[in-house]
Design a protein around this motif. Sequence first.
Motif, PDB file in Angstrom:
ATOM      1  N   UNK A   1       0.856  -1.194   0.000  1.00 38.42           N
ATOM      2  CA  UNK A   1       0.000   0.000   0.000  1.00 38.42           C
ATOM      3  C   UNK A   1       0.889   1.240   0.000  1.00 38.42           C
ATOM      4  N   UNK A   2       0.340   2.336  -0.484  1.00 34.87           N
ATOM      5  CA  UNK A   2       1.097   3.579  -0.599  1.00 34.87           C
ATOM      6  C   UNK A   2       0.559   4.643   0.352  1.00 34.87           C
ATOM      7  N   UNK A   3       1.498   5.514   0.751  1.00 31.25           N
ATOM      8  CA  UNK A   3       1.147   6.728   1.485  1.00 31.25           C
ATOM      9  C   UNK A   3       1.863   7.876   0.805  1.00 31.25           C
ATOM     10  N   UNK A   4       1.246   9.046   0.844  1.00 29.20           N
ATOM     11  CA  UNK A   4       1.849  10.221   0.227  1.00 29.20           C
ATOM     12  C   UNK A   4       1.657  11.422   1.150  1.00 29.20           C
ATOM     13  N   UNK A   5       2.684  12.285   1.176  1.00 31.11           N
ATOM     14  CA  UNK A   5       2.604  13.493   1.996  1.00 31.11           C
ATOM     15  C   UNK A   5       2.212  14.662   1.106  1.00 31.11           C
ATOM     16  N   UNK A   6       1.092  15.287   1.457  1.00 28.31           N
ATOM     17  CA  UNK A   6       0.597  16.449   0.718  1.00 28.31           C
ATOM     18  C   UNK A   6       0.414  17.583   1.716  1.00 28.31           C
ATOM     19  N   UNK A   7       1.023  18.708   1.441  1.00 27.92           N
ATOM     20  CA  UNK A   7       0.960  19.879   2.330  1.00 27.92           C
ATOM     21  C   UNK A   7       1.360  19.524   3.761  1.00 27.92           C
ATOM     22  N   UNK A   8       2.384  18.671   3.900  1.00 26.82           N
ATOM     23  CA  UNK A   8       2.909  18.319   5.212  1.00 26.82           C
ATOM     24  C   UNK A   8       2.125  17.267   5.972  1.00 26.82           C
ATOM     25  N   UNK A   9       1.075  16.718   5.375  1.00 29.83           N
ATOM     26  CA  UNK A   9       0.246  15.719   6.050  1.00 29.83           C
ATOM     27  C   UNK A   9       0.224  14.422   5.234  1.00 29.83           C
ATOM     28  N   UNK A  10       0.339  13.270   5.933  1.00 27.03           N
ATOM     29  CA  UNK A  10       0.353  11.977   5.256  1.00 27.03           C
ATOM     30  C   UNK A  10      -1.064  11.487   4.988  1.00 27.03           C
ATOM     31  N   UNK A  11      -1.265  10.954   3.776  1.00 26.05           N
ATOM     32  CA  UNK A  11      -2.551  10.382   3.368  1.00 26.05           C
ATOM     33  C   UNK A  11      -2.320   8.981   2.832  1.00 26.05           C
TER      34      UNK A  11
ATOM     35  N   UNK B   1      -4.431  14.977  -6.256  1.00 32.04           N
ATOM     36  CA  UNK B   1      -5.325  15.205  -5.113  1.00 32.04           C
ATOM     37  C   UNK B   1      -6.549  16.004  -5.538  1.00 32.04           C
ATOM     38  N   UNK B   2      -7.643  15.734  -4.865  1.00 25.94           N
ATOM     39  CA  UNK B   2      -8.872  16.485  -5.102  1.00 25.94           C
ATOM     40  C   UNK B   2      -9.327  17.046  -3.773  1.00 25.94           C
ATOM     41  N   UNK B   3      -9.558  18.339  -3.753  1.00 24.30           N
ATOM     42  CA  UNK B   3     -10.045  18.982  -2.536  1.00 24.30           C
ATOM     43  C   UNK B   3     -11.520  19.278  -2.709  1.00 24.30           C
ATOM     44  N   UNK B   4     -12.300  18.836  -1.740  1.00 24.72           N
ATOM     45  CA  UNK B   4     -13.739  19.046  -1.796  1.00 24.72           C
ATOM     46  C   UNK B   4     -14.273  19.387  -0.422  1.00 24.72           C
ATOM     47  N   UNK B   5     -15.574  19.382  -0.302  1.00 25.79           N
ATOM     48  CA  UNK B   5     -16.198  19.751   0.958  1.00 25.79           C
ATOM     49  C   UNK B   5     -15.924  18.731   2.058  1.00 25.79           C
ATOM     50  N   UNK B   6     -15.508  17.518   1.696  1.00 24.66           N
ATOM     51  CA  UNK B   6     -15.169  16.504   2.699  1.00 24.66           C
ATOM     52  C   UNK B   6     -13.675  16.436   2.960  1.00 24.66           C
ATOM     53  N   UNK B   7     -12.926  17.368   2.425  1.00 24.79           N
ATOM     54  CA  UNK B   7     -11.489  17.392   2.628  1.00 24.79           C
ATOM     55  C   UNK B   7     -10.748  16.905   1.394  1.00 24.79           C
ATOM     56  N   UNK B   8      -9.515  16.457   1.591  1.00 22.05           N
ATOM     57  CA  UNK B   8      -8.676  16.023   0.492  1.00 22.05           C
ATOM     58  C   UNK B   8      -8.857  14.535   0.243  1.00 22.05           C
ATOM     59  N   UNK B   9      -8.989  14.165  -1.015  1.00 17.01           N
ATOM     60  CA  UNK B   9      -9.009  12.760  -1.398  1.00 17.01           C
ATOM     61  C   UNK B   9      -8.047  12.590  -2.563  1.00 17.01           C
TER      62      UNK B   9
END
Length: 145
Positions: free
Chosen positions: A96-106, A127-135
């Motif tokens: 599985x993968x993890x990625x750091x975007x804007x200093x936060x791991x997803x 990344x997609x930013x929406x009303x539920x946050x980043x996905x």
Amino acid sequence: MNSGGHVARRYAKKSNPESTRPHRAGRWKMPLMIGGILLLLPLAASPGEARDPDGRYANSPLKQWFDSLRSGKGPCCSDADGSAVSDVDWESKGGHYRVRIDGEWYNVPDDAVITEPNRAGRTMVWPMRGYQGLSIRCFMPGSMT
């Protein structure tokens, strides 16, 4: 008159307008909230559009390939929508993968991983930013795998 000598009376509703106002106002609160949510729902679910605001990717030899990229979540759009990720900002552990975007791991969802060979050579994330946050819509691992 009944057998006890009492006169039967009909139940009369109180006609005090102050006692009925809160009830009337509350009666419309829930339908109005549901209606408002239903009206806003299409705005929240609108599809993202590819963008290349300054046209720098229009003549790229990889443009057609980037435009055709898809993950299990749908089309990734193009290179203009993705972001290159340096090697220290992503990792693979247990398949599985993890990625750091804007200093936060997803955590990257399995269906967001692009499985075709990476012709760009660099790790990329969409990344997609929406009303539920980043996905994460798409993730393409680089040569570190």
